[in-house]
Design a protein around this motif. Structure first.
Motif, PDB file in Angstrom:
ATOM      1  N   ARG A  24      24.393  14.193  -1.189  1.00 16.62           N
ATOM      2  CA  ARG A  24      24.145  13.890   0.226  1.00 16.62           C
ATOM      3  C   ARG A  24      22.781  13.218   0.387  1.00 16.62           C
ATOM      4  NH1 ARG A  24      27.307  17.179   3.585  1.00 16.62           N
ATOM      5  NH2 ARG A  24      25.685  17.410   5.155  1.00 16.62           N
ATOM      6  N   LEU A  25      22.720  12.287   1.342  1.00 17.98           N
ATOM      7  CA  LEU A  25      21.471  11.545   1.594  1.00 17.98           C
ATOM      8  C   LEU A  25      20.332  12.496   1.938  1.00 17.98           C
ATOM      9  CD1 LEU A  25      22.207   8.454   3.869  1.00 17.98           C
ATOM     10  CD2 LEU A  25      20.962   8.476   1.693  1.00 17.98           C
ATOM     11  N   ALA A  26      19.199  12.316   1.231  1.00 17.42           N
ATOM     12  CA  ALA A  26      18.040  13.173   1.492  1.00 17.42           C
ATOM     13  C   ALA A  26      16.773  12.337   1.643  1.00 17.42           C
ATOM     14  CB  ALA A  26      17.882  14.180   0.356  1.00 17.42           C
ATOM     15  N   GLY A  27      16.931  11.011   1.820  1.00 16.23           N
ATOM     16  CA  GLY A  27      15.786  10.134   1.999  1.00 16.23           C
ATOM     17  C   GLY A  27      16.069   8.770   1.414  1.00 16.23           C
ATOM     18  N   ILE A  28      15.118   7.867   1.583  1.00 17.12           N
ATOM     19  CA  ILE A  28      15.208   6.535   0.965  1.00 17.12           C
ATOM     20  C   ILE A  28      13.790   6.104   0.604  1.00 17.12           C
ATOM     21  CG2 ILE A  28      15.100   5.260   3.174  1.00 17.12           C
ATOM     22  CD1 ILE A  28      17.164   3.278   1.852  1.00 17.12           C
ATOM     23  N   VAL A  29      13.671   5.429  -0.526  1.00 19.80           N
ATOM     24  CA  VAL A  29      12.352   4.972  -0.968  1.00 19.80           C
ATOM     25  C   VAL A  29      12.403   3.465  -1.125  1.00 19.80           C
ATOM     26  CG1 VAL A  29      10.682   5.076  -2.833  1.00 19.80           C
ATOM     27  CG2 VAL A  29      11.875   7.142  -2.147  1.00 19.80           C
ATOM     28  N   SER A  30      11.436   2.787  -0.517  1.00 21.43           N
ATOM     29  CA  SER A  30      11.363   1.327  -0.677  1.00 21.43           C
ATOM     30  C   SER A  30      10.213   0.989  -1.613  1.00 21.43           C
ATOM     31  CB  SER A  30      11.149   0.652   0.685  1.00 21.43           C
ATOM     32  OG  SER A  30       9.800   0.814   1.082  1.00 21.43           O
ATOM     33  N   ILE A  31      10.184  -0.247  -2.067  1.00 22.20           N
ATOM     34  CA  ILE A  31       9.101  -0.663  -2.962  1.00 22.20           C
ATOM     35  C   ILE A  31       7.763  -0.556  -2.227  1.00 22.20           C
ATOM     36  CG2 ILE A  31       9.034  -3.172  -2.560  1.00 22.20           C
ATOM     37  CD1 ILE A  31       9.321  -3.221  -5.770  1.00 22.20           C
ATOM     38  N   GLY A  32       7.789  -0.763  -0.899  1.00 14.18           N
ATOM     39  CA  GLY A  32       6.564  -0.618  -0.099  1.00 14.18           C
ATOM     40  C   GLY A  32       6.057   0.818  -0.127  1.00 14.18           C
ATOM     41  N   ASP A  33       6.970   1.791  -0.068  1.00 13.74           N
ATOM     42  CA  ASP A  33       6.566   3.211  -0.142  1.00 13.74           C
ATOM     43  C   ASP A  33       5.917   3.501  -1.489  1.00 13.74           C
ATOM     44  OD1 ASP A  33       7.788   3.691   2.347  1.00 13.74           O
ATOM     45  OD2 ASP A  33       9.720   4.085   1.392  1.00 13.74           O
ATOM     46  N   ILE A  34       6.482   2.917  -2.555  1.00 13.85           N
ATOM     47  CA  ILE A  34       5.960   3.166  -3.906  1.00 13.85           C
ATOM     48  C   ILE A  34       4.562   2.567  -4.044  1.00 13.85           C
ATOM     49  CG2 ILE A  34       6.317   2.699  -6.378  1.00 13.85           C
ATOM     50  CD1 ILE A  34       8.418   4.557  -5.418  1.00 13.85           C
ATOM     51  N   VAL A  35       4.393   1.336  -3.541  1.00 13.48           N
ATOM     52  CA  VAL A  35       3.080   0.681  -3.624  1.00 13.48           C
ATOM     53  C   VAL A  35       2.048   1.512  -2.855  1.00 13.48           C
ATOM     54  CG1 VAL A  35       1.755  -1.365  -2.924  1.00 13.48           C
ATOM     55  CG2 VAL A  35       3.987  -1.643  -3.999  1.00 13.48           C
ATOM     56  N   LYS A  36       2.404   1.956  -1.644  1.00 10.83           N
ATOM     57  CA  LYS A  36       1.474   2.772  -0.840  1.00 10.83           C
ATOM     58  C   LYS A  36       1.093   4.046  -1.591  1.00 10.83           C
ATOM     59  CE  LYS A  36       0.997   5.158   3.578  1.00 10.83           C
ATOM     60  NZ  LYS A  36       0.402   6.327   2.918  1.00 10.83           N
ATOM     61  N   HIS A  37       2.099   4.691  -2.184  1.00 14.97           N
ATOM     62  CA  HIS A  37       1.870   5.932  -2.915  1.00 14.97           C
ATOM     63  C   HIS A  37       0.915   5.699  -4.086  1.00 14.97           C
ATOM     64  CE1 HIS A  37       2.896   9.927  -4.331  1.00 14.97           C
ATOM     65  NE2 HIS A  37       3.013   9.408  -5.540  1.00 14.97           N
ATOM     66  N   ARG A  38       1.118   4.605  -4.828  1.00 17.71           N
ATOM     67  CA  ARG A  38       0.271   4.301  -5.989  1.00 17.71           C
ATOM     68  C   ARG A  38      -1.167   4.006  -5.553  1.00 17.71           C
ATOM     69  NH1 ARG A  38       1.580   5.806 -10.862  1.00 17.71           N
ATOM     70  NH2 ARG A  38       0.809   3.976 -11.945  1.00 17.71           N
ATOM     71  N   ILE A  39      -1.323   3.277  -4.446  1.00 21.02           N
ATOM     72  CA  ILE A  39      -2.676   2.968  -3.963  1.00 21.02           C
ATOM     73  C   ILE A  39      -3.391   4.269  -3.563  1.00 21.02           C
ATOM     74  CG2 ILE A  39      -3.978   1.882  -2.072  1.00 21.02           C
ATOM     75  CD1 ILE A  39      -1.919  -0.415  -2.184  1.00 21.02           C
ATOM     76  N   ASP A  40      -2.682   5.157  -2.842  1.00 19.99           N
ATOM     77  CA  ASP A  40      -3.282   6.444  -2.439  1.00 19.99           C
ATOM     78  C   ASP A  40      -3.707   7.236  -3.678  1.00 19.99           C
ATOM     79  OD1 ASP A  40      -2.785   5.736   0.124  1.00 19.99           O
ATOM     80  OD2 ASP A  40      -1.075   7.083   0.427  1.00 19.99           O
ATOM     81  N   GLU A  41      -2.831   7.223  -4.700  1.00 18.13           N
ATOM     82  CA  GLU A  41      -3.102   7.953  -5.938  1.00 18.13           C
ATOM     83  C   GLU A  41      -4.359   7.408  -6.625  1.00 18.13           C
ATOM     84  OE1 GLU A  41       0.705   9.459  -8.334  1.00 18.13           O
ATOM     85  OE2 GLU A  41      -0.032   7.525  -8.974  1.00 18.13           O
ATOM     86  N   LEU A  42      -4.443   6.065  -6.701  1.00 16.62           N
ATOM     87  CA  LEU A  42      -5.591   5.427  -7.355  1.00 16.62           C
ATOM     88  C   LEU A  42      -6.884   5.693  -6.583  1.00 16.62           C
ATOM     89  CD1 LEU A  42      -3.958   2.036  -8.422  1.00 16.62           C
ATOM     90  CD2 LEU A  42      -4.746   3.859  -9.935  1.00 16.62           C
ATOM     91  N   GLU A  43      -6.791   5.710  -5.226  1.00 14.23           N
ATOM     92  CA  GLU A  43      -7.965   6.012  -4.393  1.00 14.23           C
ATOM     93  C   GLU A  43      -8.472   7.419  -4.669  1.00 14.23           C
ATOM     94  OE1 GLU A  43      -9.977   4.567  -2.149  1.00 14.23           O
ATOM     95  OE2 GLU A  43      -9.081   2.671  -2.771  1.00 14.23           O
ATOM     96  N   THR A  44      -7.524   8.375  -4.768  1.00 13.43           N
ATOM     97  CA  THR A  44      -7.884   9.773  -5.023  1.00 13.43           C
ATOM     98  C   THR A  44      -8.566   9.897  -6.381  1.00 13.43           C
ATOM     99  OG1 THR A  44      -5.930  10.419  -3.764  1.00 13.43           O
ATOM    100  CG2 THR A  44      -6.942  12.140  -5.101  1.00 13.43           C
ATOM    101  N   GLU A  45      -8.004   9.200  -7.393  1.00 16.27           N
ATOM    102  CA  GLU A  45      -8.587   9.231  -8.740  1.00 16.27           C
ATOM    103  C   GLU A  45      -9.998   8.647  -8.738  1.00 16.27           C
ATOM    104  OE1 GLU A  45      -4.562   8.635 -11.273  1.00 16.27           O
ATOM    105  OE2 GLU A  45      -6.249   7.346 -11.839  1.00 16.27           O
TER     106      GLU A  45
END
Ligand code: AMP
Length: 144
Positions: A111-132
């Motif tokens: 069953r559908l539990a969400g959707i991930v776009s390439i934009g979501d992934i890029v945002k997530h990676r940038i946030d991760e790199l900022e935290t690091e």
């Protein structure tokens, strides 16, 4: 990092359309919601396909404006690549690159539990790199 970490930030809302929806109506929906793709589903939870702006462009290039009178079920992709909350972000990035698609529905027990776009992934990676970066800066300044 896993897909569940990405969904934690953006939520589980997914825009769906039934296969009977007209392509003209789909275009209005994509424009209003400012999204590039919708999951095709009759009941809103079972994935029957995915339709993106690229499908409309392709059909338009082949058949011209008559595509506006067609149904979503006629132009969508039926074999959908999906992920689960446990899928790693790295794996999904590889799948998106290899498969040349920018959207992946997330399923739990089919069953559908969400959707991930390439934009979501890029945002997530940038946030991760900022935290690091902040952690490293803090480490350097306390080590002095
Ligand atoms: P996109 O890059 O996501 O806008 O989609 C490009 C093409 O791939 C379109 O033909 C979509 O229908 C198709 N597509 C998008 N997402 C997926 C997916 N998760 N699995 C399979 N095909 C997809």
């Amino acid at each position: 990092m896993r897909i569940r970490d990405v969904l934690r930030g953006k939520g589980d809302r997914v825009v769906t359309v039934s296969p009977d929806t007209g392509v003209d109506e789909l275009l209005g929906l994509l424009a209003r919601r400012r999204i590039g793709a919708a999951v095709v589903s009759t009941d809103g939870t079972t994935v029957e396909g995915i339709v993106s702006e690229r499908d409309v462009v392709r059909a338009f290039a082949e058949r011209g404006a008559s595509v506006l009178g067609e149904r979503v079920g006629e132009i969508c992709t039926h074999e959908v690549h999906t992920a689960t909350p446990q899928t790693s972000v790295e794996q999904l990035m590889r799948d998106m690159t290899d498969g040349r698609f920018r959207h992946v529905p997330v399923l739990v027990d089919g069953r559908l539990a969400g959707i991930v776009s390439i934009g979501d992934i890029v945002k997530h990676r940038i946030d991760e790199l900022e935290t690091e970066r902040s952690a490293l800066e803090g480490y350097i300044s306390t080590a002095r």
